[in-house]
Design an enzyme around this catalytic site. Structure first.
Site, PDB file in Angstrom:
ATOM      1  CG  LEU A   7      -1.792  -1.266   1.389  1.00  0.00           C
ATOM      2  CD1 LEU A   7      -2.813  -1.062   2.496  1.00  0.00           C
ATOM      3  CD2 LEU A   7      -2.470  -1.652   0.088  1.00  0.00           C
ATOM      4  N   GLY A  10      -0.830   6.824   0.092  1.00  0.00           N
ATOM      5  CA  GLY A  10      -1.057   7.914   1.036  1.00  0.00           C
ATOM      6  C   GLY A  10      -0.448   9.235   0.603  1.00  0.00           C
ATOM      7  CG  HIS A 363      52.478  15.788  -3.495  1.00  0.00           C
ATOM      8  ND1 HIS A 363      52.435  15.632  -2.129  1.00  0.00           N
ATOM      9  CD2 HIS A 363      53.648  15.233  -3.893  1.00  0.00           C
ATOM     10  CE1 HIS A 363      53.531  15.013  -1.728  1.00  0.00           C
ATOM     11  NE2 HIS A 363      54.283  14.753  -2.781  1.00  0.00           N
ATOM     12  CG  ASN A 386      40.554  13.913 -19.784  1.00  0.00           C
ATOM     13  OD1 ASN A 386      40.702  15.080 -19.434  1.00  0.00           O
ATOM     14  ND2 ASN A 386      39.610  13.142 -19.292  1.00  0.00           N
ATOM     15  NE  ARG A 440      62.628  23.351 -17.452  1.00  0.00           N
ATOM     16  CZ  ARG A 440      62.943  22.140 -17.016  1.00  0.00           C
ATOM     17  NH1 ARG A 440      62.025  21.188 -17.019  1.00  0.00           N
ATOM     18  NH2 ARG A 440      64.162  21.870 -16.583  1.00  0.00           N
TER      19      ARG A 440
END
Length: 456
Positions: A7, A10, A363, A386, A440
């Site tokens: 049931l 309600g 880290h 990604n 770099r």
């Protein structure tokens, strides 16, 4: 043939919510789902959910579930009227046909209790009852001098003598399907509420000479219902206390059983330690000797023996091998697979990636859509780039590679076995095995340069 009727029509007015009451969450899933899961363990031929208020939302939440049917109660005229709506859907095969009636807002009744109830009925009916010190508001179980159940009288309709009875009706009932259909057709609404009570079938059964048995739940919290946010919160705590008790009895150490939440299933090996404030969702498996630090969240994960997960780490839909070290403040997202003795440190996020044995990212790193071999060191500030704005691409880092700090790997790209990437490198092409790759800019010192000064 076993039918189960739940049931769930309600309104749940006291919940003060637009969400149908039975869809409110308890221990990580809707209350109705708890009842469905318990009912399913009985292997019924059919489950019928009687819906009313919010019917479309309740149907929508469970429409695809196998063996489930829905009946509409509109308007709501009592529990007996609700079960009447399910009658056309009940199945009979002539082999001990029985119907079990449950409630969508009584979420924690356990399968073993329901099995005892079905056994207690014999060839007749049975009700699930409970002894309460304060039975105010509950229907009373009226027995004869021989102790046999005779009828159930609702509190508003009870005499003073009947209100003194401590044995109460929980509302959960089992009865022969064919006879239940007949009894439901004979109940009326001549009572203080003007409703059709399911409980009236007990008196009709006795009048027809059908024995009515009774069973009790293993624990009182099994039959507690939810009609308000307060009751929802109280039942949540009762259930979490039960979860904590079960883990403690199984040998798990909980730093504080009052600050521990399981919102699914938690399976632990020997000598597992769980600190305060941890939340376990979905299916979580912790092998022997796992330690989980404070305020971690684990969802649908498997953790190998001896692994430590430190404070404030979130692990979701991931697998972690043996003797790994995770966190603090680490995040493992869906598809993360960590091998034995891996280290994933603070503020490292890993998604849909493999980190093989003895590799480390200690880290401040993001590793997404990557395959990382064994004994790889991933330096601080490393990012696998990604996503190109339309598609995801994979990064492959082979065994024994060393990835310097502040490195960006622009996928798709491969780092060969034993290769080293210098700090600050932005890698856009494959790095050959065993070589140092640096991209770099060359460092320059400008002699005689002076820093600009503010004008006075």
């Amino acid at each position: 043939m076993l039918n189960v009727v739940i049931l769930a029509a309600g309104l749940g007015k006291r919940m003060q919510s637009d969400l149908p009451k039975v869809l409110h969450s308890l221990a990580g899933k809707p209350m109705l789902e708890h009842v469905l899961d318990s009912a399913s363990q009985l292997e019924p031929g059919r489950i019928v959910v009687v819906v009313g208020h919010g019917a479309d939302r309740v149907r929508g939440a469970y429409e695809g579930r196998a063996g489930l049917s829905f009946a509409l109660q509109q308007p709501q005229q009592g529990t007996g009227h609700a079960v009447q709506q399910a009658v056309p859907l009940l199945q009979e095969d002539g082999k001990d046909d029985v119907t079990l009636v449950l409630y969508g807002d009584v979420p924690l009744v356990q399968p073993d209790t329901l099995r005892r109830l079905l056994q207690a009925r014999g060839q007749g009916a049975a009700v699930l009852t409970e002894l309460l010190d304060d039975a105010t508001g509950y229907g009373r179980i009226v027995r004869n001098e021989q102790g046999q159940v005779q009828r159930i009288v609702e509190h508003k309709d009870a005499s003073e003598a009947e209100r003194a009875i401590r044995e109460v009706n929980t509302g959960i009932l089992a009865a022969p399907t064919g006879r239940l259909k007949d009894w439901l057709s004979r109940i009326d609404n001549n009572n203080a509420q003007g409703e059709y009570y399911l409980t009236d079938v007990v008196g009709l059964a006795v009048a027809d000479g059908v024995p009515v048995g009774a069973a009790q739940p293993s624990a009182g919290w099994e039959t507690l219902g939810v009609n308000s946010r307060v009751q929802q919160a109280e039942l949540e705590r009762r259930w979490q206390q039960e979860q904590a008790r079960r883990q403690l009895e199984a040998g798990v150490t909980l730093a504080d059983p009052a600050r521990f939440d399981v919102r699914g299933t938690l399976t632990c090996g020997r000598d597992v330690f769980i600190d305060v404030g941890c939340v376990f969702e979905g299916k979580v498996e912790l092998a022997d000797g796992v330690r989980v630090g404070p305020h971690c969240v684990l969802r649908d994960v498997s953790v190998g023996a001896g692994t430590h997960i430190d404070a404030y780490s979130h692990v979701q839909q991931a697998t972690v091998g043996r003797d790994a070290r995770i966190g603090p403040y680490a995040r493992l997202r869906p598809g993360a697979s960590l091998g034995d003795r891996t280290h994933v440190g603070n503020f490292v996020e890993i998604k849909n990636s493999v980190l093989d044995a003895d590799s480390k990212a200690n880290h401040l790193a993001y590793i997404g859509d990557a395959d990382i071999g064994a004994r790889v060191n991933v330096g601080a500030g490393t990012i696998t780039c990604n996503y190109d704005g339309a598609n995801k691409h994979r990064t492959i880092i082979e065994d024994d590679a060393f990835i310097g700090s502040d490195t960006q790997l622009v996928a798709p790209v491969r780092v060969g076995r034993g290769a080293t990437l210098g700090a600050g490198t932005t890698l856009t092409r494959d790095a050959p095995a065993g070589q140092l790759t640096v991209s770099r800019a060359r460092q320059t010192t400008i002699e005689g340069w002076q820093r600009p000064q503010k004008k006075s």
